[in-house]
Design a protein around this motif. Structure first.
Motif, PDB file in Angstrom:
ATOM      1  N   VAL A  16      -8.829   2.329   4.562  1.00  0.00           N
ATOM      2  CA  VAL A  16     -10.026   2.718   3.802  1.00  0.00           C
ATOM      3  C   VAL A  16     -11.286   1.969   4.224  1.00  0.00           C
ATOM      4  CG1 VAL A  16      -8.693   3.448   1.790  1.00  0.00           C
ATOM      5  CG2 VAL A  16      -9.501   1.079   1.938  1.00  0.00           C
ATOM      6  N   ASN A  37      -3.021   4.766   4.107  1.00  0.00           N
ATOM      7  CA  ASN A  37      -4.459   5.013   4.003  1.00  0.00           C
ATOM      8  C   ASN A  37      -5.262   3.781   4.388  1.00  0.00           C
ATOM      9  OD1 ASN A  37      -4.668   7.719   3.267  1.00  0.00           O
ATOM     10  ND2 ASN A  37      -4.420   7.298   1.083  1.00  0.00           N
ATOM     11  N   SER A  56     -10.332   9.274   5.974  1.00  0.00           N
ATOM     12  CA  SER A  56      -9.509  10.284   5.302  1.00  0.00           C
ATOM     13  C   SER A  56      -9.366  11.553   6.133  1.00  0.00           C
ATOM     14  CB  SER A  56     -10.101  10.625   3.929  1.00  0.00           C
ATOM     15  OG  SER A  56     -11.407  11.148   4.046  1.00  0.00           O
ATOM     16  N   THR A 116       0.855  -1.175   0.000  1.00  0.00           N
ATOM     17  CA  THR A 116       0.000   0.000   0.000  1.00  0.00           C
ATOM     18  C   THR A 116       0.896   1.230   0.000  1.00  0.00           C
ATOM     19  OG1 THR A 116      -1.863   1.084   1.142  1.00  0.00           O
ATOM     20  CG2 THR A 116      -0.154   0.139   2.526  1.00  0.00           C
ATOM     21  N   ASP A 148      -5.387   1.289   1.108  1.00  0.00           N
ATOM     22  CA  ASP A 148      -5.347   1.756  -0.267  1.00  0.00           C
ATOM     23  C   ASP A 148      -4.488   0.814  -1.118  1.00  0.00           C
ATOM     24  OD1 ASP A 148      -5.805   3.394  -2.416  1.00  0.00           O
ATOM     25  OD2 ASP A 148      -4.334   4.910  -1.855  1.00  0.00           O
TER      26      ASP A 148
END
Length: 426
Positions: free
Chosen positions: A279, A277, A296, A262, A361
Protein backbone atom coordinates in the motif's frame (compact mmCIF):
# COMPACT_ATOMS: atom_id res chain seq x y z
CA UNK A 1 37.47 -0.61 2.92
CA UNK A 2 34.47 -2.78 1.92
CA UNK A 3 30.98 -2.25 3.30
CA UNK A 4 30.05 -4.95 5.78
CA UNK A 5 26.44 -5.93 6.44
CA UNK A 6 26.75 -9.45 7.76
CA UNK A 7 24.13 -10.66 10.24
CA UNK A 8 25.08 -13.49 12.60
CA UNK A 9 22.52 -16.04 13.70
CA UNK A 10 23.12 -17.17 17.27
CA UNK A 11 21.91 -20.61 18.26
CA UNK A 12 20.09 -23.10 16.05
CA UNK A 13 16.95 -25.19 15.88
CA UNK A 14 17.62 -28.84 15.09
CA UNK A 15 14.17 -29.15 13.48
CA UNK A 16 15.02 -26.55 10.84
CA UNK A 17 16.22 -27.22 7.33
CA UNK A 18 19.32 -25.17 6.58
CA UNK A 19 18.85 -22.74 3.69
CA UNK A 20 21.95 -21.49 1.88
CA UNK A 21 22.86 -19.69 -1.31
CA UNK A 22 23.48 -22.14 -4.09
CA UNK A 23 26.91 -20.62 -4.82
CA UNK A 24 27.93 -19.75 -1.26
CA UNK A 25 30.70 -21.42 0.77
CA UNK A 26 28.11 -23.31 2.84
CA UNK A 27 26.55 -24.89 -0.24
CA UNK A 28 27.05 -28.64 -0.75
CA UNK A 29 27.30 -27.96 -4.49
CA UNK A 30 30.79 -27.43 -5.88
CA UNK A 31 30.52 -25.21 -8.93
CA UNK A 32 33.33 -24.97 -11.41
CA UNK A 33 31.86 -21.75 -12.81
CA UNK A 34 29.30 -19.43 -11.26
CA UNK A 35 26.96 -17.36 -13.36
CA UNK A 36 27.85 -13.71 -13.84
CA UNK A 37 25.63 -11.08 -12.26
CA UNK A 38 24.55 -10.15 -15.77
CA UNK A 39 23.30 -13.67 -16.43
CA UNK A 40 21.66 -13.82 -13.00
CA UNK A 41 19.63 -10.71 -13.80
CA UNK A 42 18.79 -11.91 -17.32
CA UNK A 43 17.45 -15.16 -15.86
CA UNK A 44 15.56 -13.21 -13.22
CA UNK A 45 13.84 -11.11 -15.89
CA UNK A 46 12.84 -14.31 -17.72
CA UNK A 47 11.16 -15.56 -14.55
CA UNK A 48 9.37 -12.24 -14.05
CA UNK A 49 8.12 -12.27 -17.64
CA UNK A 50 6.78 -15.80 -17.11
CA UNK A 51 4.98 -14.81 -13.90
CA UNK A 52 3.43 -11.82 -15.64
CA UNK A 53 2.14 -14.06 -18.43
CA UNK A 54 0.71 -16.53 -15.90
CA UNK A 55 -1.42 -14.00 -14.06
CA UNK A 56 -1.89 -11.13 -16.52
CA UNK A 57 -5.61 -11.77 -17.04
CA UNK A 58 -6.63 -13.00 -13.59
CA UNK A 59 -8.35 -11.28 -10.69
CA UNK A 60 -7.61 -12.15 -7.08
CA UNK A 61 -9.70 -12.27 -3.95
CA UNK A 62 -9.31 -12.91 -0.24
CA UNK A 63 -10.53 -16.11 1.33
CA UNK A 64 -10.29 -17.29 4.91
CA UNK A 65 -10.68 -20.16 7.33
CA UNK A 66 -9.09 -20.94 10.67
CA UNK A 67 -7.41 -24.14 11.74
CA UNK A 68 -4.61 -24.87 14.19
CA UNK A 69 -1.41 -26.42 12.86
CA UNK A 70 -0.65 -29.92 14.04
CA UNK A 71 3.08 -30.50 13.75
CA UNK A 72 6.34 -28.73 13.02
CA UNK A 73 9.66 -29.21 11.27
CA UNK A 74 12.50 -26.91 10.31
CA UNK A 75 15.27 -27.30 7.74
CA UNK A 76 18.38 -25.11 7.09
CA UNK A 77 18.35 -23.24 3.77
CA UNK A 78 21.14 -21.99 1.55
CA UNK A 79 21.41 -19.61 -1.45
CA UNK A 80 20.98 -20.53 -5.30
CA UNK A 81 19.22 -18.54 -8.58
CA UNK A 82 16.30 -18.22 -11.20
CA UNK A 83 16.60 -21.61 -11.12
CA UNK A 84 20.39 -21.22 -10.96
CA UNK A 85 21.74 -18.34 -8.94
CA UNK A 86 19.20 -16.18 -7.15
CA UNK A 87 17.27 -19.01 -5.53
CA UNK A 88 18.05 -20.89 -2.33
CA UNK A 89 18.52 -24.57 -1.65
CA UNK A 90 17.71 -27.06 1.10
CA UNK A 91 18.46 -30.76 1.58
CA UNK A 92 15.60 -33.27 1.75
CA UNK A 93 15.41 -37.05 1.90
CA UNK A 94 13.50 -39.23 -0.56
CA UNK A 95 12.87 -42.97 -0.45
CA UNK A 96 13.43 -45.96 1.83
CA UNK A 97 16.23 -46.12 2.73
CA UNK A 98 16.48 -42.34 2.70
CA UNK A 99 18.67 -40.61 0.13
CA UNK A 100 19.46 -36.92 0.57
CA UNK A 101 19.18 -34.39 -2.26
CA UNK A 102 19.90 -30.67 -2.57
CA UNK A 103 16.92 -28.93 -4.15
CA UNK A 104 15.84 -25.37 -4.91
CA UNK A 105 12.92 -24.27 -2.74
CA UNK A 106 10.33 -22.19 -4.59
CA UNK A 107 7.07 -20.58 -3.46
CA UNK A 108 6.20 -19.95 -7.12
CA UNK A 109 6.09 -23.65 -8.07
CA UNK A 110 3.89 -26.55 -6.99
CA UNK A 111 5.33 -29.85 -8.24
CA UNK A 112 8.32 -31.13 -6.30
CA UNK A 113 10.69 -33.17 -8.49
CA UNK A 114 14.12 -34.77 -8.54
CA UNK A 115 16.15 -36.32 -11.33
CA UNK A 116 15.72 -40.09 -11.58
CA UNK A 117 17.31 -43.07 -13.25
CA UNK A 118 17.15 -43.79 -16.10
CA UNK A 119 17.53 -40.44 -17.86
CA UNK A 120 15.80 -41.22 -21.14
CA UNK A 121 16.99 -38.19 -23.09
CA UNK A 122 18.82 -35.78 -20.84
CA UNK A 123 19.65 -35.08 -17.20
CA UNK A 124 21.40 -31.86 -16.22
CA UNK A 125 24.64 -32.27 -14.22
CA UNK A 126 24.08 -32.51 -10.46
CA UNK A 127 26.28 -33.03 -7.41
CA UNK A 128 24.13 -35.78 -5.82
CA UNK A 129 23.76 -39.21 -7.37
CA UNK A 130 20.58 -39.71 -9.37
CA UNK A 131 17.64 -41.15 -7.46
CA UNK A 132 17.04 -44.80 -8.36
CA UNK A 133 13.38 -45.77 -7.85
CA UNK A 134 14.31 -49.46 -7.90
CA UNK A 135 16.37 -48.98 -4.74
CA UNK A 136 13.46 -47.59 -2.68
CA UNK A 137 11.04 -50.06 -1.10
CA UNK A 138 8.33 -47.38 -0.74
CA UNK A 139 8.40 -45.99 -4.29
CA UNK A 140 5.38 -46.35 -6.60
CA UNK A 141 4.24 -44.66 -9.80
CA UNK A 142 0.86 -42.87 -9.73
CA UNK A 143 -1.61 -44.61 -12.03
CA UNK A 144 -3.14 -42.79 -14.99
CA UNK A 145 -6.61 -43.22 -13.53
CA UNK A 146 -5.71 -41.74 -10.16
CA UNK A 147 -7.33 -38.40 -9.25
CA UNK A 148 -3.83 -37.25 -8.31
CA UNK A 149 -2.82 -37.49 -11.95
CA UNK A 150 -5.65 -35.17 -12.98
CA UNK A 151 -4.41 -32.55 -10.48
CA UNK A 152 -1.41 -31.87 -12.67
CA UNK A 153 -1.60 -28.81 -14.92
CA UNK A 154 0.21 -30.76 -17.63
CA UNK A 155 -0.03 -34.54 -17.59
CA UNK A 156 0.07 -37.57 -19.83
CA UNK A 157 0.01 -41.32 -19.63
CA UNK A 158 2.20 -44.30 -20.44
CA UNK A 159 1.95 -48.00 -19.77
CA UNK A 160 3.95 -47.45 -16.57
CA UNK A 161 1.79 -44.67 -15.15
CA UNK A 162 1.02 -40.96 -14.99
CA UNK A 163 3.42 -38.52 -16.63
CA UNK A 164 4.08 -34.92 -15.55
CA UNK A 165 5.67 -31.99 -17.37
CA UNK A 166 6.76 -28.62 -15.98
CA UNK A 167 8.34 -25.75 -17.95
CA UNK A 168 9.76 -22.72 -16.15
CA UNK A 169 10.03 -19.06 -17.09
CA UNK A 170 13.66 -19.26 -18.21
CA UNK A 171 12.95 -22.19 -20.57
CA UNK A 172 14.12 -24.90 -18.16
CA UNK A 173 11.91 -27.98 -18.01
CA UNK A 174 11.41 -31.37 -16.38
CA UNK A 175 9.44 -34.38 -17.63
CA UNK A 176 8.96 -37.81 -16.09
CA UNK A 177 6.73 -40.06 -14.00
CA UNK A 178 4.45 -38.67 -11.30
CA UNK A 179 5.19 -40.93 -8.34
CA UNK A 180 4.94 -41.28 -4.58
CA UNK A 181 7.52 -42.12 -1.94
CA UNK A 182 8.54 -41.21 1.59
CA UNK A 183 9.71 -37.60 2.01
CA UNK A 184 11.99 -36.94 5.00
CA UNK A 185 12.36 -33.31 6.06
CA UNK A 186 14.09 -34.09 9.37
CA UNK A 187 14.55 -37.46 11.09
CA UNK A 188 11.44 -36.83 13.19
CA UNK A 189 9.32 -35.32 10.40
CA UNK A 190 8.38 -37.69 7.60
CA UNK A 191 5.66 -37.33 4.97
CA UNK A 192 4.66 -40.82 3.70
CA UNK A 193 3.26 -41.31 0.19
CA UNK A 194 4.46 -37.89 -0.90
CA UNK A 195 3.66 -37.24 -4.56
CA UNK A 196 6.50 -35.81 -6.65
CA UNK A 197 7.97 -35.85 -10.12
CA UNK A 198 10.57 -38.49 -10.91
CA UNK A 199 12.26 -36.61 -13.74
CA UNK A 200 13.79 -38.57 -16.60
CA UNK A 201 14.16 -35.70 -19.06
CA UNK A 202 15.35 -32.49 -17.43
CA UNK A 203 17.17 -29.58 -18.96
CA UNK A 204 17.96 -26.02 -17.94
CA UNK A 205 19.57 -23.73 -15.40
CA UNK A 206 19.33 -25.87 -12.27
CA UNK A 207 22.88 -25.21 -11.13
CA UNK A 208 23.93 -28.66 -9.95
CA UNK A 209 20.84 -29.21 -7.80
CA UNK A 210 18.89 -32.46 -7.88
CA UNK A 211 15.56 -30.75 -8.46
CA UNK A 212 13.00 -28.47 -6.82
CA UNK A 213 10.82 -28.32 -3.69
CA UNK A 214 7.44 -26.83 -4.62
CA UNK A 215 5.90 -24.61 -1.93
CA UNK A 216 3.16 -22.97 -4.01
CA UNK A 217 -0.51 -22.92 -3.08
CA UNK A 218 -1.95 -25.49 -5.50
CA UNK A 219 -2.93 -29.07 -4.68
CA UNK A 220 0.29 -30.76 -5.82
CA UNK A 221 2.61 -28.70 -3.59
CA UNK A 222 4.23 -29.91 -0.36
CA UNK A 223 2.23 -27.30 1.56
CA UNK A 224 -1.07 -28.78 0.34
CA UNK A 225 -0.06 -32.43 0.63
CA UNK A 226 1.21 -32.02 4.21
CA UNK A 227 -1.60 -29.68 5.30
CA UNK A 228 -2.93 -32.08 7.93
CA UNK A 229 0.54 -32.58 9.38
CA UNK A 230 1.73 -28.96 9.49
CA UNK A 231 -1.58 -27.07 9.45
CA UNK A 232 -0.73 -25.14 6.30
CA UNK A 233 2.04 -23.16 8.03
CA UNK A 234 5.60 -22.71 6.82
CA UNK A 235 8.25 -20.01 7.13
CA UNK A 236 11.75 -19.21 6.00
CA UNK A 237 14.56 -16.75 6.50
CA UNK A 238 16.76 -15.79 3.55
CA UNK A 239 20.26 -14.88 4.80
CA UNK A 240 21.81 -11.45 4.05
CA UNK A 241 24.89 -12.80 2.25
CA UNK A 242 25.87 -15.88 0.27
CA UNK A 243 28.16 -16.93 3.14
CA UNK A 244 25.29 -16.94 5.67
CA UNK A 245 22.76 -19.64 6.50
CA UNK A 246 19.00 -19.26 6.80
CA UNK A 247 16.24 -21.81 7.32
CA UNK A 248 13.03 -23.29 6.01
CA UNK A 249 10.52 -24.40 8.67
CA UNK A 250 7.13 -26.12 8.75
CA UNK A 251 4.37 -26.01 11.35
CA UNK A 252 3.35 -23.74 14.21
CA UNK A 253 6.83 -23.61 15.77
CA UNK A 254 8.00 -21.73 12.67
CA UNK A 255 6.19 -18.61 13.93
CA UNK A 256 7.31 -16.16 16.60
CA UNK A 257 5.45 -13.78 18.89
CA UNK A 258 6.63 -10.60 17.14
CA UNK A 259 5.33 -11.51 13.67
CA UNK A 260 3.15 -8.83 12.06
CA UNK A 261 0.55 -10.24 9.66
CA UNK A 262 -0.98 -8.92 6.47
CA UNK A 263 -3.89 -10.60 4.63
CA UNK A 264 -2.97 -13.33 2.15
CA UNK A 265 -4.93 -12.93 -1.07
CA UNK A 266 -5.63 -15.74 -3.52
CA UNK A 267 -6.48 -15.96 -7.19
CA UNK A 268 -8.54 -19.02 -8.21
CA UNK A 269 -7.10 -18.82 -11.73
CA UNK A 270 -3.49 -18.94 -10.48
CA UNK A 271 -3.60 -20.77 -7.12
CA UNK A 272 0.16 -21.27 -7.08
CA UNK A 273 1.00 -17.68 -6.19
CA UNK A 274 0.66 -15.88 -2.85
CA UNK A 275 -0.80 -12.36 -3.17
CA UNK A 276 -0.66 -9.51 -0.66
CA UNK A 277 -1.50 -5.80 -0.67
CA UNK A 278 1.46 -3.41 -0.90
CA UNK A 279 0.00 0.00 0.00
CA UNK A 280 2.94 2.42 0.43
CA UNK A 281 6.73 2.86 0.33
CA UNK A 282 8.84 5.16 2.47
CA UNK A 283 12.41 6.45 2.06
CA UNK A 284 14.18 8.08 4.97
CA UNK A 285 11.04 7.75 7.07
CA UNK A 286 8.89 9.73 4.62
CA UNK A 287 6.07 8.10 2.64
CA UNK A 288 6.41 8.59 -1.09
CA UNK A 289 3.61 10.44 -2.95
CA UNK A 290 2.28 7.34 -4.69
CA UNK A 291 -1.51 7.18 -5.25
CA UNK A 292 -3.04 3.98 -3.76
CA UNK A 293 -4.43 3.06 -7.20
CA UNK A 294 -0.87 2.53 -8.45
CA UNK A 295 -0.54 -0.50 -6.16
CA UNK A 296 -4.14 -1.75 -6.29
CA UNK A 297 -4.26 -1.70 -10.10
CA UNK A 298 -1.23 -3.94 -10.48
CA UNK A 299 -1.52 -6.12 -7.36
CA UNK A 300 1.46 -7.77 -5.64
CA UNK A 301 2.77 -11.29 -5.08
CA UNK A 302 5.58 -12.53 -2.85
CA UNK A 303 7.98 -14.97 -4.51
CA UNK A 304 11.07 -16.74 -3.16
CA UNK A 305 12.37 -17.46 -6.68
CA UNK A 306 12.43 -13.90 -8.03
CA UNK A 307 15.67 -12.13 -7.08
CA UNK A 308 14.84 -8.43 -7.46
CA UNK A 309 11.55 -6.79 -6.43
CA UNK A 310 9.56 -5.39 -9.37
CA UNK A 311 7.34 -2.35 -8.79
CA UNK A 312 4.72 -0.58 -10.91
CA UNK A 313 6.48 2.07 -13.05
CA UNK A 314 5.08 5.06 -11.16
CA UNK A 315 5.97 3.53 -7.80
CA UNK A 316 9.51 2.73 -8.92
CA UNK A 317 9.95 6.22 -10.36
CA UNK A 318 8.98 7.78 -7.03
CA UNK A 319 11.30 5.43 -5.10
CA UNK A 320 14.21 6.10 -7.45
CA UNK A 321 13.75 9.88 -7.28
CA UNK A 322 13.63 9.97 -3.48
CA UNK A 323 16.59 7.59 -3.12
CA UNK A 324 18.72 9.56 -5.57
CA UNK A 325 17.98 12.75 -3.69
CA UNK A 326 19.08 11.20 -0.39
CA UNK A 327 22.22 9.78 -2.03
CA UNK A 328 23.20 12.93 -3.97
CA UNK A 329 26.46 13.24 -2.04
CA UNK A 330 27.88 10.02 -3.48
CA UNK A 331 29.45 9.44 -6.89
CA UNK A 332 27.13 7.84 -9.45
CA UNK A 333 28.19 4.70 -11.31
CA UNK A 334 27.05 3.41 -14.72
CA UNK A 335 23.73 1.61 -14.94
CA UNK A 336 23.90 -2.19 -14.85
CA UNK A 337 21.31 -4.44 -16.51
CA UNK A 338 18.06 -3.98 -14.52
CA UNK A 339 19.54 -1.24 -12.36
CA UNK A 340 19.59 2.44 -13.32
CA UNK A 341 20.57 3.88 -9.92
CA UNK A 342 24.12 2.85 -9.03
CA UNK A 343 26.93 4.32 -6.95
CA UNK A 344 30.73 4.10 -6.71
CA UNK A 345 31.80 3.91 -3.06
CA UNK A 346 35.55 3.67 -3.78
CA UNK A 347 37.48 5.50 -1.07
CA UNK A 348 34.65 5.64 1.45
CA UNK A 349 35.16 4.07 4.86
CA UNK A 350 31.55 4.66 5.86
CA UNK A 351 28.40 5.43 3.94
CA UNK A 352 24.94 6.45 5.07
CA UNK A 353 22.05 4.72 3.31
CA UNK A 354 18.51 6.07 3.71
CA UNK A 355 16.18 3.46 5.20
CA UNK A 356 13.57 2.01 2.85
CA UNK A 357 10.36 0.44 4.14
CA UNK A 358 7.49 -1.37 2.45
CA UNK A 359 4.02 -1.00 3.96
CA UNK A 360 1.36 -3.66 3.58
CA UNK A 361 -2.33 -3.87 4.35
CA UNK A 362 -3.12 -4.33 8.05
CA UNK A 363 -0.59 -1.76 9.23
CA UNK A 364 2.44 -4.00 8.55
CA UNK A 365 5.68 -2.08 7.89
CA UNK A 366 8.73 -4.02 6.66
CA UNK A 367 11.92 -1.98 7.22
CA UNK A 368 14.38 -3.48 4.77
CA UNK A 369 17.82 -4.70 5.78
CA UNK A 370 20.72 -2.99 3.99
CA UNK A 371 21.12 -6.17 1.95
CA UNK A 372 17.56 -5.60 0.69
CA UNK A 373 18.22 -1.99 -0.34
CA UNK A 374 21.52 -2.20 -2.20
CA UNK A 375 22.68 -4.86 -4.66
CA UNK A 376 26.46 -5.37 -4.79
CA UNK A 377 27.53 -6.89 -8.13
CA UNK A 378 31.07 -7.70 -6.97
CA UNK A 379 32.85 -8.99 -3.89
CA UNK A 380 34.78 -5.70 -3.58
CA UNK A 381 31.52 -3.96 -2.63
CA UNK A 382 32.86 -0.71 -4.14
CA UNK A 383 29.89 -0.44 -6.49
CA UNK A 384 26.28 -0.90 -5.51
CA UNK A 385 22.86 -0.32 -7.08
CA UNK A 386 19.38 0.34 -5.75
CA UNK A 387 18.01 -3.23 -5.56
CA UNK A 388 14.65 -2.58 -7.21
CA UNK A 389 13.38 -2.50 -10.78
CA UNK A 390 10.27 -1.13 -12.44
CA UNK A 391 7.79 -3.07 -14.56
CA UNK A 392 7.23 -1.83 -18.10
CA UNK A 393 3.45 -1.94 -17.75
CA UNK A 394 1.41 -0.36 -14.96
CA UNK A 395 -0.96 -3.35 -15.09
CA UNK A 396 1.80 -5.93 -14.57
CA UNK A 397 1.87 -7.58 -11.17
CA UNK A 398 4.38 -6.27 -8.63
CA UNK A 399 6.68 -8.96 -7.19
CA UNK A 400 8.32 -8.93 -3.76
CA UNK A 401 11.59 -10.72 -4.52
CA UNK A 402 13.96 -12.62 -2.28
CA UNK A 403 16.55 -9.81 -2.02
CA UNK A 404 14.05 -7.61 -0.17
CA UNK A 405 13.00 -10.55 2.04
CA UNK A 406 16.51 -11.05 3.42
CA UNK A 407 16.91 -11.45 7.20
CA UNK A 408 13.14 -11.56 7.87
CA UNK A 409 11.26 -14.51 9.27
CA UNK A 410 8.58 -14.73 6.56
CA UNK A 411 5.55 -16.77 7.66
CA UNK A 412 2.86 -18.23 5.40
CA UNK A 413 -0.23 -19.33 7.30
CA UNK A 414 -2.64 -20.77 4.75
CA UNK A 415 -5.17 -21.80 7.42
CA UNK A 416 -5.57 -18.19 8.60
CA UNK A 417 -4.93 -16.68 5.14
CA UNK A 418 -2.15 -14.36 6.35
CA UNK A 419 1.50 -13.66 5.55
CA UNK A 420 3.73 -12.49 8.38
CA UNK A 421 7.06 -10.70 8.76
CA UNK A 422 9.36 -10.38 11.74
CA UNK A 423 12.85 -8.82 11.64
CA UNK A 424 16.06 -10.50 12.70
CA UNK A 425 15.13 -14.00 11.58
CA UNK A 426 18.69 -14.83 10.44
Amino acid sequence: MGISYYVLLEGSDEQRLNLVHQHGPCSPLHHKKNLSHKQILINDQSRVDWIHRQISSSTFKQQGKLQDSLASATIPARSGSSLNVGNYIVSIGIGTPRRDFSVVFDTGSDVTWIQCKPCVDYCHPQEDQLFDPLQSSTYANISCGSPYCSQLSSDGCSASGCLYSVRYGDGSYTVGFFAQDTLTLTPSNVVPNFRFGCGENNKGLFGGTAGLLGLGGDTTSLVSQAYQKFGGVFSYCIPPTISSTGYLAFGSSSTTTNVKYTPMLTDPDTPTFYFLNLVAISVGGQNLPIPPAVFSTAGTIIDSGTVITRLPPDAYSALRSAFRQKMSGYKSAPAMELFDTCYDFTGYNNITIPPVALQFDGGVTVKLDLSGILYFPSMSQSQACLAFAGNNDSNSIAILGNTQQRTFNVVYDISREVIGFSPGGC
